[in-house]
Design a protein around this motif. Sequence first.
Motif, PDB file in Angstrom:
ATOM      1  N   ASP A  75      31.129  21.924  56.494  1.00 26.88           N
ATOM      2  CA  ASP A  75      30.373  23.175  56.414  1.00 26.88           C
ATOM      3  C   ASP A  75      31.135  24.314  57.087  1.00 26.88           C
ATOM      4  OD1 ASP A  75      28.525  25.171  56.191  1.00 26.88           O
ATOM      5  OD2 ASP A  75      27.059  24.281  57.569  1.00 26.88           O
ATOM      6  N   PHE A  76      31.659  25.229  56.269  1.00 21.98           N
ATOM      7  CA  PHE A  76      32.366  26.396  56.788  1.00 21.98           C
ATOM      8  C   PHE A  76      31.428  27.576  57.018  1.00 21.98           C
ATOM      9  CE2 PHE A  76      35.893  24.077  54.852  1.00 21.98           C
ATOM     10  CZ  PHE A  76      36.910  24.256  55.779  1.00 21.98           C
ATOM     11  N   GLY A  77      30.149  27.405  56.684  1.00 23.31           N
ATOM     12  CA  GLY A  77      29.227  28.525  56.806  1.00 23.31           C
ATOM     13  C   GLY A  77      29.371  29.479  55.631  1.00 23.31           C
ATOM     14  N   ASP A  78      29.099  30.744  55.876  1.00 21.14           N
ATOM     15  CA  ASP A  78      29.198  31.774  54.840  1.00 21.14           C
ATOM     16  C   ASP A  78      30.629  31.829  54.302  1.00 21.14           C
ATOM     17  OD1 ASP A  78      29.183  33.996  53.247  1.00 21.14           O
ATOM     18  OD2 ASP A  78      28.216  35.312  54.711  1.00 21.14           O
ATOM     19  N   MET A  79      30.780  31.640  52.999  1.00 17.49           N
ATOM     20  CA  MET A  79      32.112  31.538  52.403  1.00 17.49           C
ATOM     21  C   MET A  79      32.730  32.881  52.031  1.00 17.49           C
ATOM     22  SD  MET A  79      33.072  28.412  52.457  1.00 17.49           S
ATOM     23  CE  MET A  79      34.420  28.426  51.283  1.00 17.49           C
ATOM     24  N   THR A  80      32.113  33.982  52.415  1.00 20.31           N
ATOM     25  CA  THR A  80      32.719  35.279  52.091  1.00 20.31           C
ATOM     26  C   THR A  80      34.067  35.456  52.779  1.00 20.31           C
ATOM     27  OG1 THR A  80      31.450  36.340  53.865  1.00 20.31           O
ATOM     28  CG2 THR A  80      30.516  36.445  51.640  1.00 20.31           C
ATOM     29  N   PHE A  81      34.310  34.685  53.838  1.00 22.88           N
ATOM     30  CA  PHE A  81      35.608  34.793  54.515  1.00 22.88           C
ATOM     31  C   PHE A  81      36.742  34.415  53.561  1.00 22.88           C
ATOM     32  CE2 PHE A  81      34.984  30.258  54.989  1.00 22.88           C
ATOM     33  CZ  PHE A  81      36.261  29.726  54.998  1.00 22.88           C
ATOM     34  N   ALA A  82      36.468  33.471  52.652  1.00 27.08           N
ATOM     35  CA  ALA A  82      37.497  33.047  51.698  1.00 27.08           C
ATOM     36  C   ALA A  82      37.850  34.190  50.746  1.00 27.08           C
ATOM     37  CB  ALA A  82      37.019  31.829  50.918  1.00 27.08           C
TER      38      ALA A  82
END
Length: 283
Positions: A75-82
């Motif tokens: 679980d990376f959390g919110d994937m907007t970082f990608a």
Amino acid sequence: MTYLWIGAIVVTPAIIFGLIVLKSKVEYPEKSLFYCFLNSCMIPLRLLRLGPFRHGKVSLDKAMKYAMRKTKLTDFGDMTFAESYSFITNTPSHQALKLTNLGHIMFRLELNMSMCRRLRFQQFLKDCPEVLNIRVPTPVFVMGLPRTGTTFLHRLLSLDPQVRAPLLWELLSPVPGHTGAPNATVFADDRLKRNKFVRKLIQDRESMGDRAMEHIHEIGADLPEECLMVLSDEIPTHLSFLYSDYVHHDVFFSKIDFERVKNAYLYYKKVLQLLSYQVGEAE
């Protein structure tokens, strides 16, 4: 005549290698001669994609897969970082980026660490949601363009005993290996372990002769450090400011909008809450 041929066979490669080392030194004058020597030694490995180069080009996707294998978490959390990473890595300046051989290794290491840190951080918040109840007093923001004295001012302010300035080792390794209610002894031992880990990272880098950052920014595990490292878990600040020769701010912020920057600082706030939690600060 035979001895001359043997001498030529032995000496010629040595001369060629020496010229390669000198060329590296000319291209990267801020690097030590030893760094250039090691960097040149790795040319065959990179050409043949062996050892640290066997995975090819560094990418976020590869770093995420590595982190999941390393931590056994997903679980990376919110994937907007990608998406934010994709915006910057697809810019012409980043596409044209040419890393040294050792720079390639460091880049991969830092990106892998960032993704591992993110996974562990998300898991810790799940295990100990009370972390988010920790109060973070109104912070002081030091803002300015590179090379304008912001680090000097930041470290000057950090000398005030009433100010809490996170240290480099805390930002690089903020997540304890211990979960549960704050325990002074357990957390103290864990913090010491993480401090030693970051110290070794810095020592390993210096042992390779890489002290290039020190002429513009003093590095030390126990020195106060800015938010750049933690923000890189959300937006690619370290890619833009450490590995892309300071991507033009107009380019960076045309790709990374206000909402993404705001989310990065909200993430940073959670890290500050976690650091406070470890020393037993109440709500």
